[in-house]
Design a protein around this motif. Structure first.
Motif, PDB file in Angstrom:
ATOM      1  N   VAL A 181       0.838  -1.195  -0.080  1.00 37.73           N
ATOM      2  CA  VAL A 181       0.034  -0.105  -0.078  1.00 37.73           C
ATOM      3  C   VAL A 181       0.937   1.420   0.065  1.00 37.73           C
ATOM      4  O   VAL A 181       1.361   1.601   0.935  1.00 37.73           O
ATOM      5  CB  VAL A 181      -0.935  -0.027   1.320  1.00 37.73           C
ATOM      6  CG1 VAL A 181      -1.710   1.037   1.083  1.00 37.73           C
ATOM      7  CG2 VAL A 181      -1.786  -1.425   1.167  1.00 37.73           C
ATOM      8  N   ASP A 182       0.816   1.943  -0.984  1.00 35.47           N
ATOM      9  CA  ASP A 182       1.790   3.199  -1.087  1.00 35.47           C
ATOM     10  C   ASP A 182       1.041   4.428  -0.401  1.00 35.47           C
ATOM     11  O   ASP A 182      -0.422   4.396  -0.220  1.00 35.47           O
ATOM     12  CB  ASP A 182       2.094   3.595  -2.560  1.00 35.47           C
ATOM     13  CG  ASP A 182       0.881   4.036  -3.446  1.00 35.47           C
ATOM     14  OD1 ASP A 182      -0.160   4.452  -2.822  1.00 35.47           O
ATOM     15  OD2 ASP A 182       0.781   3.947  -4.668  1.00 35.47           O
ATOM     16  N   ASP A 183       1.621   5.360  -0.230  1.00 34.77           N
ATOM     17  CA  ASP A 183       1.245   6.577   0.503  1.00 34.77           C
ATOM     18  C   ASP A 183      -0.011   7.142   0.162  1.00 34.77           C
ATOM     19  O   ASP A 183      -1.024   7.179   0.602  1.00 34.77           O
ATOM     20  CB  ASP A 183       2.098   7.679   0.350  1.00 34.77           C
ATOM     21  CG  ASP A 183       3.303   7.312   1.580  1.00 34.77           C
ATOM     22  OD1 ASP A 183       3.022   6.735   2.381  1.00 34.77           O
ATOM     23  OD2 ASP A 183       4.235   8.041   1.661  1.00 34.77           O
ATOM     24  N   ASP A 184      -0.351   7.480  -1.437  1.00 31.39           N
ATOM     25  CA  ASP A 184      -1.282   7.935  -1.880  1.00 31.39           C
ATOM     26  C   ASP A 184      -2.556   7.161  -1.614  1.00 31.39           C
ATOM     27  O   ASP A 184      -3.502   7.467  -1.376  1.00 31.39           O
ATOM     28  CB  ASP A 184      -1.052   8.300  -3.463  1.00 31.39           C
ATOM     29  CG  ASP A 184      -0.144   9.404  -3.733  1.00 31.39           C
ATOM     30  OD1 ASP A 184       0.016  10.091  -2.619  1.00 31.39           O
ATOM     31  OD2 ASP A 184       0.355   9.311  -4.994  1.00 31.39           O
ATOM     32  N   THR A 185      -2.285   5.805  -1.984  1.00 30.18           N
ATOM     33  CA  THR A 185      -3.502   5.080  -1.739  1.00 30.18           C
ATOM     34  C   THR A 185      -3.997   4.820  -0.229  1.00 30.18           C
ATOM     35  O   THR A 185      -5.171   4.807   0.231  1.00 30.18           O
ATOM     36  CB  THR A 185      -2.914   3.443  -1.866  1.00 30.18           C
ATOM     37  OG1 THR A 185      -2.501   3.650  -3.402  1.00 30.18           O
ATOM     38  CG2 THR A 185      -4.248   2.647  -2.174  1.00 30.18           C
ATOM     39  N   ALA A 186      -3.026   4.629   0.603  1.00 28.91           N
ATOM     40  CA  ALA A 186      -3.175   4.618   2.124  1.00 28.91           C
ATOM     41  C   ALA A 186      -3.873   5.867   2.265  1.00 28.91           C
ATOM     42  O   ALA A 186      -5.044   5.865   3.259  1.00 28.91           O
ATOM     43  CB  ALA A 186      -2.140   4.598   2.936  1.00 28.91           C
ATOM     44  N   VAL A 187      -3.524   7.120   1.976  1.00 29.34           N
ATOM     45  CA  VAL A 187      -4.085   8.448   2.323  1.00 29.34           C
ATOM     46  C   VAL A 187      -5.546   8.702   1.903  1.00 29.34           C
ATOM     47  O   VAL A 187      -6.450   8.904   2.535  1.00 29.34           O
ATOM     48  CB  VAL A 187      -3.303   9.641   1.815  1.00 29.34           C
ATOM     49  CG1 VAL A 187      -3.904  10.915   2.223  1.00 29.34           C
ATOM     50  CG2 VAL A 187      -1.840   9.631   2.674  1.00 29.34           C
ATOM     51  N   ALA A 188      -5.826   8.123   0.643  1.00 30.05           N
ATOM     52  CA  ALA A 188      -7.009   8.449  -0.279  1.00 30.05           C
ATOM     53  C   ALA A 188      -8.163   7.307   0.756  1.00 30.05           C
ATOM     54  O   ALA A 188      -9.171   7.798   0.917  1.00 30.05           O
ATOM     55  CB  ALA A 188      -6.807   8.002  -1.470  1.00 30.05           C
TER      56      ALA A 188
ATOM     57  N   PHE B 297       3.995   9.315  10.318  1.00 29.40           N
ATOM     58  CA  PHE B 297       3.937  10.847  10.513  1.00 29.40           C
ATOM     59  C   PHE B 297       3.375  11.590   9.391  1.00 29.40           C
ATOM     60  O   PHE B 297       2.472  12.369   9.436  1.00 29.40           O
ATOM     61  CB  PHE B 297       5.140  11.257  11.202  1.00 29.40           C
ATOM     62  CG  PHE B 297       5.361  12.739  11.717  1.00 29.40           C
ATOM     63  CD1 PHE B 297       5.182  12.935  13.092  1.00 29.40           C
ATOM     64  CD2 PHE B 297       5.228  13.679  10.726  1.00 29.40           C
ATOM     65  CE1 PHE B 297       5.134  14.205  13.505  1.00 29.40           C
ATOM     66  CE2 PHE B 297       5.240  15.018  11.187  1.00 29.40           C
ATOM     67  CZ  PHE B 297       5.075  15.206  12.492  1.00 29.40           C
ATOM     68  N   GLY B 298       4.094  11.431   8.245  1.00 28.16           N
ATOM     69  CA  GLY B 298       3.697  12.036   7.046  1.00 28.16           C
ATOM     70  C   GLY B 298       2.259  11.703   6.546  1.00 28.16           C
ATOM     71  O   GLY B 298       1.668  12.485   5.990  1.00 28.16           O
ATOM     72  N   ARG B 299       1.893  10.411   6.693  1.00 28.35           N
ATOM     73  CA  ARG B 299       0.439  10.009   6.261  1.00 28.35           C
ATOM     74  C   ARG B 299      -0.497  10.680   7.259  1.00 28.35           C
ATOM     75  O   ARG B 299      -1.564  11.384   6.592  1.00 28.35           O
ATOM     76  CB  ARG B 299       0.287   8.708   6.492  1.00 28.35           C
ATOM     77  CG  ARG B 299       1.053   7.903   5.169  1.00 28.35           C
ATOM     78  CD  ARG B 299       0.877   6.303   5.168  1.00 28.35           C
ATOM     79  NE  ARG B 299       1.484   5.563   4.384  1.00 28.35           N
ATOM     80  CZ  ARG B 299       1.313   4.380   4.062  1.00 28.35           C
ATOM     81  NH1 ARG B 299       0.790   3.413   4.838  1.00 28.35           N
ATOM     82  NH2 ARG B 299       1.947   3.642   3.142  1.00 28.35           N
ATOM     83  N   ILE B 300      -0.479  10.743   8.398  1.00 25.07           N
ATOM     84  CA  ILE B 300      -1.281  11.419   9.289  1.00 25.07           C
ATOM     85  C   ILE B 300      -1.314  12.992   8.819  1.00 25.07           C
ATOM     86  O   ILE B 300      -2.454  13.543   8.810  1.00 25.07           O
ATOM     87  CB  ILE B 300      -0.660  11.305  10.693  1.00 25.07           C
ATOM     88  CG1 ILE B 300      -1.095   9.906  11.404  1.00 25.07           C
ATOM     89  CG2 ILE B 300      -1.602  12.347  11.727  1.00 25.07           C
ATOM     90  CD1 ILE B 300      -0.586   9.549  12.497  1.00 25.07           C
ATOM     91  N   GLU B 301      -0.210  13.619   8.649  1.00 24.76           N
ATOM     92  CA  GLU B 301      -0.371  15.231   8.201  1.00 24.76           C
ATOM     93  C   GLU B 301      -1.110  15.320   6.874  1.00 24.76           C
ATOM     94  O   GLU B 301      -1.683  16.335   6.908  1.00 24.76           O
ATOM     95  CB  GLU B 301       1.356  15.384   7.991  1.00 24.76           C
ATOM     96  CG  GLU B 301       1.773  15.967   9.243  1.00 24.76           C
ATOM     97  CD  GLU B 301       1.196  17.049   9.869  1.00 24.76           C
ATOM     98  OE1 GLU B 301       0.829  17.999   9.703  1.00 24.76           O
ATOM     99  OE2 GLU B 301       1.086  16.867  11.142  1.00 24.76           O
ATOM    100  N   LYS B 302      -1.208  14.270   5.996  1.00 21.33           N
ATOM    101  CA  LYS B 302      -2.121  14.323   5.042  1.00 21.33           C
ATOM    102  C   LYS B 302      -3.501  14.004   5.144  1.00 21.33           C
ATOM    103  O   LYS B 302      -4.407  14.694   4.563  1.00 21.33           O
ATOM    104  CB  LYS B 302      -1.285  13.546   3.918  1.00 21.33           C
ATOM    105  CG  LYS B 302       0.147  13.944   3.381  1.00 21.33           C
ATOM    106  CD  LYS B 302       0.445  12.931   2.228  1.00 21.33           C
ATOM    107  CE  LYS B 302       1.846  13.345   1.743  1.00 21.33           C
ATOM    108  NZ  LYS B 302       2.738  12.485   1.147  1.00 21.33           N
TER     109      LYS B 302
END
Ligand SMILES: [Zn+2]
Ligand SMILES: [Zn+2]
Length: 360
Positions: free
Chosen positions: A233-240, A265-270
């Protein structure tokens, strides 16, 4: 009468069982007959001297204690026979942080930490130099679960308390809002349940983890939606996916990071809404820096709070919450005192399911 104590005599080596006199209470203090003592990763770090001598040789480790007062300074509020747990973070007692019970942030950096800097729970009896650090446990709370409250319990409780005001604020406008808890291990499972108890009704609790099995336990603990953040699961998919699960706002109003590596940390910020609260708890990122773009951080008006354990008043509140019976402790296994070092090795090897406690 004698007490058995498992003492740390050499770093990285099995504890030594000692037969000793039962101590008496010092002025202002108490002696507690331990009933249960939790075995925690922190004990493994102390035993292997990863805290550079913070736990001295000859010390009895074990900071998660539940037992009965057998001797106490007569001027103390509690009495012989009271069932108690120990708030194990004594500080200087005089600075502004200690005054408000935030002894983990003692400005003089004084550490009277039972089970680390001073004798703790891997013994039949423990001396608590300051009886004010004892918290009475009502009969409705099981003592093996009670011993976990001053460590993992209070950490998760404090983390949830830190997001309550922000969530209440958002929920005044609409109850259709969500919080995100990253990490569904021991702390995360406490966290899901505390969030369900302490946040306004209707607020959705999302849980993210890399492990499907852990997410299933988070579901069983009451989380509304489980988010798999596995390897593929990449960042964009996880965040979306997280934003979609947040309902009409499309963003989480608060998040707790029980993992706290640069990626989480980065994902939460998004994922956080404007004005959202980011609670940082986990230690797994070590000294790794998180890459947060600074101007967007300002524009997002995120708040941030760092949580290390919790305060003595919070521990009392937590005991009261547990007494209501709506929060389930993790699965607990009992072990004899003589085996505590082996249990620590199992814990280090990841072989302990749920929580291991010594039964005295
Ligand atoms: Zn602990
Ligand atoms: Zn202090």
């Amino acid at each position: 009468m004698a007490r058995r104590s498992m003492r740390l005599v050499e770093y990285g080596k099995p504890f030594q069982l000692m037969q000793e006199e039962v101590p008496t209470a010092p002025k202002g203090g108490a002696v507690v007959k331990n009933e249960y003592a939790g075995v925690c990763h922190t004990d493994a770090h102390s035993a292997d001297d990863e805290f550079s001598g913070l736990a001295p040789l000859k010390c009895v480790l074990g900071h998660e204690m539940a037992g009965t007062i057998v001797d106490i300074d007569p001027s103390a509020e509690l009495k012989v026979g009271d069932k108690v747990i120990v708030y194990w973070h004594g500080g200087c007692g005089a600075c502004s942080r200690c005054e408000v019970g935030e002894t983990t942030a003692c400005l003089k950096d004084v550490k009277h930490w039972a089970g680390i800097t001073e004798d703790g729970g891997f013994s039949d009896y423990v001396v608590i130099p300051d009886a004010k650090l004892l918290v009475k446990v009502p009969d409705t709370v099981a003592m093996d679960a009670a011993c976990l409250l001053p460590c993992s319990g209070i950490t998760a409780y404090n983390a949830v308390c830190n997001m309550v005001p922000t969530v209440q604020d958002f929920a005044k406008h609409s109850a259709d809002c969500a919080v995100l808890l990253v990490g569904a291990g021991g702390l995360g499972l406490w966290g899901v349940q505390f969030a369900k108890q302490l946040l306004p009704a209707g607020v959705r609790v999302l849980s993210a983890d890399v492990d499907e099995e852990k997410l299933a336990t988070a579901k069983a603990a009451g989380c509304d939606e489980a988010l798999l953040w596995g390897k593929g699961v990449d960042d964009d998919t996880a965040v979306a996916a997280a934003k979609k699960a947040c309902g009409s706002l499309g963003a989480a109003v608060a998040a707790i990071d029980f993992v706290n590596v640069p990626a989480t940390f980065g994902r939460i910020e998004k994922i956080l809404a404007q004005g959202g609260m980011h609670v940082v708890v986990g230690l797994l990122g070590g000294d790794a820096p998180a890459a947060v773009p600074l101007m967007p951080y300002v524009l997002s008006r995120h708040h941030m709070a760092g949580v290390l354990m919790g305060s003595l008043p919070q521990l009392k509140d937590l005991v009261a919450l547990m007494a209501e019976g709506n929060v389930k402790p993790p699965p607990i296994s009992h072990h004899p005192l003589e085996n505590v070092y082996d249990v620590l090795q199992d814990l280090k090897a990841g072989k302990v399911k749920g929580r291991a406690v010594v039964k005295l």
